[in-house]
Design a protein around this motif. Structure first.
Motif, PDB file in Angstrom:
ATOM      1  N   THR A   5       0.749  -1.183   0.196  1.00  0.00           N
ATOM      2  CA  THR A   5       0.134  -0.010   0.019  1.00  0.00           C
ATOM      3  C   THR A   5       1.037   1.345  -0.078  1.00  0.00           C
ATOM      4  OG1 THR A   5       0.005   0.181   2.287  1.00  0.00           O
ATOM      5  CG2 THR A   5      -1.783  -1.241   1.370  1.00  0.00           C
ATOM      6  N   VAL A   6       0.347   2.187  -0.257  1.00  0.00           N
ATOM      7  CA  VAL A   6       1.096   3.464  -0.512  1.00  0.00           C
ATOM      8  C   VAL A   6       1.551   4.084   0.826  1.00  0.00           C
ATOM      9  CG1 VAL A   6       0.876   6.174  -0.893  1.00  0.00           C
ATOM     10  CG2 VAL A   6       0.001   4.497  -2.486  1.00  0.00           C
ATOM     11  N   CYS A   7       0.667   3.826   1.935  1.00  0.00           N
ATOM     12  CA  CYS A   7       0.849   4.192   3.318  1.00  0.00           C
ATOM     13  C   CYS A   7       1.942   3.533   3.943  1.00  0.00           C
ATOM     14  CB  CYS A   7      -0.405   4.186   4.076  1.00  0.00           C
ATOM     15  SG  CYS A   7      -0.209   4.715   5.684  1.00  0.00           S
ATOM     16  N   ALA A   8       1.987   2.291   3.617  1.00  0.00           N
ATOM     17  CA  ALA A   8       3.416   1.354   4.096  1.00  0.00           C
ATOM     18  C   ALA A   8       4.580   1.699   3.495  1.00  0.00           C
ATOM     19  CB  ALA A   8       2.975  -0.057   3.809  1.00  0.00           C
ATOM     20  N   VAL A   9       4.529   2.160   2.343  1.00  0.00           N
ATOM     21  CA  VAL A   9       5.748   2.472   1.590  1.00  0.00           C
ATOM     22  C   VAL A   9       6.130   3.784   2.149  1.00  0.00           C
ATOM     23  CG1 VAL A   9       6.682   3.020  -0.524  1.00  0.00           C
ATOM     24  CG2 VAL A   9       5.390   1.124  -0.543  1.00  0.00           C
ATOM     25  N   LEU A  10       5.097   4.836   2.072  1.00  0.00           N
ATOM     26  CA  LEU A  10       5.675   6.137   2.823  1.00  0.00           C
ATOM     27  C   LEU A  10       6.056   5.889   4.136  1.00  0.00           C
ATOM     28  CD1 LEU A  10       5.510   9.191   2.386  1.00  0.00           C
ATOM     29  CD2 LEU A  10       3.153   9.063   3.396  1.00  0.00           C
ATOM     30  N   GLN A  11       5.588   5.046   4.890  1.00  0.00           N
ATOM     31  CA  GLN A  11       5.972   4.782   6.288  1.00  0.00           C
ATOM     32  C   GLN A  11       7.440   4.341   6.353  1.00  0.00           C
ATOM     33  OE1 GLN A  11       2.363   3.076   8.116  1.00  0.00           O
ATOM     34  NE2 GLN A  11       2.309   4.727   9.633  1.00  0.00           N
ATOM     35  N   ASP A  12       7.704   3.202   5.486  1.00  0.00           N
ATOM     36  CA  ASP A  12       9.148   2.752   5.431  1.00  0.00           C
ATOM     37  C   ASP A  12       9.985   4.076   5.138  1.00  0.00           C
ATOM     38  OD1 ASP A  12       8.247   0.412   5.700  1.00  0.00           O
ATOM     39  OD2 ASP A  12       8.199  -0.386   3.689  1.00  0.00           O
ATOM     40  N   ALA A  13       9.605   4.778   4.135  1.00  0.00           N
ATOM     41  CA  ALA A  13      10.664   6.034   3.969  1.00  0.00           C
ATOM     42  C   ALA A  13      10.578   6.929   5.136  1.00  0.00           C
ATOM     43  CB  ALA A  13      10.032   6.894   2.773  1.00  0.00           C
ATOM     44  N   MET A  14       9.519   7.164   5.902  1.00  0.00           N
ATOM     45  CA  MET A  14       9.696   7.921   7.161  1.00  0.00           C
ATOM     46  C   MET A  14      10.692   7.376   8.071  1.00  0.00           C
ATOM     47  SD  MET A  14       5.646   9.201   7.600  1.00  0.00           S
ATOM     48  CE  MET A  14       5.211  10.711   6.948  1.00  0.00           C
ATOM     49  N   GLN A  15      10.571   6.070   8.423  1.00  0.00           N
ATOM     50  CA  GLN A  15      11.388   5.343   9.237  1.00  0.00           C
ATOM     51  C   GLN A  15      12.733   5.511   8.680  1.00  0.00           C
ATOM     52  OE1 GLN A  15      10.313   2.916  11.869  1.00  0.00           O
ATOM     53  NE2 GLN A  15      12.631   3.354  12.325  1.00  0.00           N
ATOM     54  N   ALA A  16      13.010   5.732   7.638  1.00  0.00           N
ATOM     55  CA  ALA A  16      14.561   6.013   7.056  1.00  0.00           C
ATOM     56  C   ALA A  16      14.946   7.227   7.519  1.00  0.00           C
ATOM     57  CB  ALA A  16      14.675   5.432   5.582  1.00  0.00           C
ATOM     58  N   VAL A  17      14.159   8.195   7.269  1.00  0.00           N
ATOM     59  CA  VAL A  17      14.301   9.659   7.286  1.00  0.00           C
ATOM     60  C   VAL A  17      14.317  10.147   8.948  1.00  0.00           C
ATOM     61  CG1 VAL A  17      13.681  11.852   6.729  1.00  0.00           C
ATOM     62  CG2 VAL A  17      13.706  10.236   5.060  1.00  0.00           C
ATOM     63  N   PHE A  18      13.369   9.664   9.631  1.00  0.00           N
ATOM     64  CA  PHE A  18      13.245  10.287  11.114  1.00  0.00           C
ATOM     65  C   PHE A  18      13.464   9.508  11.975  1.00  0.00           C
ATOM     66  CE2 PHE A  18       8.902  12.282   8.687  1.00  0.00           C
ATOM     67  CZ  PHE A  18       9.629  13.213   8.486  1.00  0.00           C
ATOM     68  N   GLY A  19      13.792   7.933  11.732  1.00  0.00           N
ATOM     69  CA  GLY A  19      14.491   7.225  12.689  1.00  0.00           C
ATOM     70  C   GLY A  19      13.107   6.599  13.333  1.00  0.00           C
ATOM     71  N   LYS A  42      13.577  20.097   4.893  1.00  0.00           N
ATOM     72  CA  LYS A  42      14.408  18.700   4.639  1.00  0.00           C
ATOM     73  C   LYS A  42      13.431  17.365   4.066  1.00  0.00           C
ATOM     74  CE  LYS A  42      18.630  20.355   4.904  1.00  0.00           C
ATOM     75  NZ  LYS A  42      19.561  20.434   3.791  1.00  0.00           N
ATOM     76  N   PHE A  43      12.232  17.661   4.860  1.00  0.00           N
ATOM     77  CA  PHE A  43      11.313  16.455   4.584  1.00  0.00           C
ATOM     78  C   PHE A  43      10.992  16.157   3.167  1.00  0.00           C
ATOM     79  CE2 PHE A  43       8.351  17.238   8.596  1.00  0.00           C
ATOM     80  CZ  PHE A  43       9.522  17.266   9.275  1.00  0.00           C
ATOM     81  N   VAL A  44      10.659  17.087   2.093  1.00  0.00           N
ATOM     82  CA  VAL A  44      10.168  16.574   0.893  1.00  0.00           C
ATOM     83  C   VAL A  44      11.326  15.730   0.125  1.00  0.00           C
ATOM     84  CG1 VAL A  44       9.758  17.422  -1.514  1.00  0.00           C
ATOM     85  CG2 VAL A  44       8.471  17.960   0.699  1.00  0.00           C
ATOM     86  N   PRO A  45      12.734  16.451   0.137  1.00  0.00           N
ATOM     87  CA  PRO A  45      13.664  15.856  -0.762  1.00  0.00           C
ATOM     88  C   PRO A  45      14.345  14.577   0.056  1.00  0.00           C
ATOM     89  CG  PRO A  45      14.491  17.975   0.513  1.00  0.00           C
ATOM     90  CD  PRO A  45      13.012  17.757   0.513  1.00  0.00           C
ATOM     91  N   ALA A  46      14.390  14.739   1.421  1.00  0.00           N
ATOM     92  CA  ALA A  46      14.885  13.371   2.059  1.00  0.00           C
ATOM     93  C   ALA A  46      13.783  12.314   1.835  1.00  0.00           C
ATOM     94  CB  ALA A  46      14.903  13.713   3.380  1.00  0.00           C
ATOM     95  N   LEU A  47      12.495  12.515   1.939  1.00  0.00           N
ATOM     96  CA  LEU A  47      11.566  11.322   1.631  1.00  0.00           C
ATOM     97  C   LEU A  47      11.680  10.856   0.344  1.00  0.00           C
ATOM     98  CD1 LEU A  47       8.402  12.843   3.631  1.00  0.00           C
ATOM     99  CD2 LEU A  47       9.720  10.697   4.164  1.00  0.00           C
ATOM    100  N   ASN A  48      11.739  11.912  -0.466  1.00  0.00           N
ATOM    101  CA  ASN A  48      11.726  11.376  -2.178  1.00  0.00           C
ATOM    102  C   ASN A  48      13.006  10.481  -2.434  1.00  0.00           C
ATOM    103  OD1 ASN A  48       9.467  12.388  -3.008  1.00  0.00           O
ATOM    104  ND2 ASN A  48      10.197  14.363  -3.516  1.00  0.00           N
ATOM    105  N   VAL A 104       5.651  16.056  -2.114  1.00  0.00           N
ATOM    106  CA  VAL A 104       5.394  17.178  -3.101  1.00  0.00           C
ATOM    107  C   VAL A 104       5.449  18.483  -2.002  1.00  0.00           C
ATOM    108  CG1 VAL A 104       3.641  18.721  -4.401  1.00  0.00           C
ATOM    109  CG2 VAL A 104       3.720  16.092  -4.515  1.00  0.00           C
ATOM    110  N   ALA A 105       4.836  18.638  -1.004  1.00  0.00           N
ATOM    111  CA  ALA A 105       4.758  19.821  -0.124  1.00  0.00           C
ATOM    112  C   ALA A 105       4.609  19.604   1.401  1.00  0.00           C
ATOM    113  CB  ALA A 105       4.098  20.989  -0.599  1.00  0.00           C
ATOM    114  N   VAL A 106       4.900  20.269   2.168  1.00  0.00           N
ATOM    115  CA  VAL A 106       4.651  20.037   3.420  1.00  0.00           C
ATOM    116  C   VAL A 106       4.568  21.481   4.213  1.00  0.00           C
ATOM    117  CG1 VAL A 106       6.938  20.168   4.189  1.00  0.00           C
ATOM    118  CG2 VAL A 106       5.503  18.650   5.657  1.00  0.00           C
ATOM    119  N   ARG A 107       3.928  21.514   5.166  1.00  0.00           N
ATOM    120  CA  ARG A 107       3.730  22.621   6.201  1.00  0.00           C
ATOM    121  C   ARG A 107       3.262  22.186   7.520  1.00  0.00           C
ATOM    122  NH1 ARG A 107      -1.191  26.332   5.417  1.00  0.00           N
ATOM    123  NH2 ARG A 107      -0.669  26.756   7.606  1.00  0.00           N
TER     124      ARG A 107
END
Length: 252
Positions: free
Chosen positions: A25-39, A73-79, A89-92
């Motif tokens: 799922t999209v959410c699972a893949v996104l959370q995998d990226a968040m784990q890598a970026v945010f710890g 740094k969120f957007v480039p790091a996640l991508n 794409v964007a964050v606020r």
């Protein structure tokens, strides 16, 4: 702090946004990226549950994060950790307690139809093809009949939890059909949607375009509250979540 993140994704390879135990799922893949970026793996609140195969140009999700990675740094790091069919794409920042789904004022979906005898190899997985010629004026006239506050039970697939509780009234503020060459785009903006509502609406408009129903039959269809009276559920691959509106954020 609470953040609102916009992402864009092609849903072809995913079983929707929401995490599922035995499917990508999209959410699972996104959370995998968040784990890598945010710890850490933040609890993500999506604006919608988009079905398997549905795409999104601007999907919104909220999450809390108190770590050291700066927001810029969120957007480039996640991508850097996301596959190419999912992009941040964007964050606020948003107020604490903000929920991307419940705070949404309206959502706009587009459904793409290729009106041609042969599939386009470059777009076959992001639009639905209909071979016989479609009557644009008939589709536009039928689309206008859906605007307003109605009980949309006739456009709801079985298995809907909202329908089971009798919560089937929604307000469509805009419903249009635009043609460009052999491409038809159905656009629907509403304050909420029932299960498969846009795909059934699109199938009903396609029937109007094929002269299988008249535009003035739509009010009786809605009044019937009978799914069997509506058109077919068109394939998920033609559906895009185009936009989510949060008017209160404009003043923040």
């Amino acid at each position: 702090m609470t953040f609102l993140l916009w992402i864009s994704y092609k849903g072809t390879n995913y079983a929707g946004f929401q995490v599922q135990p035995n499917a990508p799922t999209v959410c699972a893949v996104l959370q995998d990226a968040m784990q890598a970026v945010f710890g850490q793996r933040p609890d993500v609140k999506g604006c919608s549950r988009t079905d398997a195969g549905v795409h999104a140009r601007r999907f919104a999700l909220s999450f809390c994060y108190t770590g050291k990675v700066p927001m810029e740094k969120f957007v480039p790091a996640l991508n850097a950790h996301l596959p190419p069919d999912i992009r941040a794409v964007a964050v606020r920042t948003v107020p604490d307690g903000f929920h991307a789904r419940y705070a949404a004022h309206a959502k706009t979906y587009h459904y793409y139809i290729l009106n041609a005898r042969v599939d386009d190899p470059f777009t076959f997985d992001i639009c639905h093809r209909i071979g016989p010629a479609l009557d644009l004026a008939a589709m536009q006239a039928a689309a206008a009949q859906f605007v307003g506050t109605h009980d949309f039970s006739a456009l709801c697939a079985s298995g809907s939890s909202a329908a089971a509780h009798g919560d089937t009234v929604r307000t469509i503020t805009d419903c249009t059909v635009i043609q460009s060459g052999d491409s038809f785009v159905i656009s629907v903006t509403a304050d909420g949607y029932l299960y498969n509502m846009v795909r059934i609406l699109a199938g009903t408009l396609a029937e109007a375009g094929l002269h299988k129903r008249t535009p003035n039959s739509i009010p009786a269809l809605l009044a019937s509250r009978d799914r069997r009276q509506a058109g077919p559920t068109l394939p998920a691959k033609g559906l895009f979540l185009e936009r989510v509106d949060y008017p209160e954020l404009d003043s923040l």
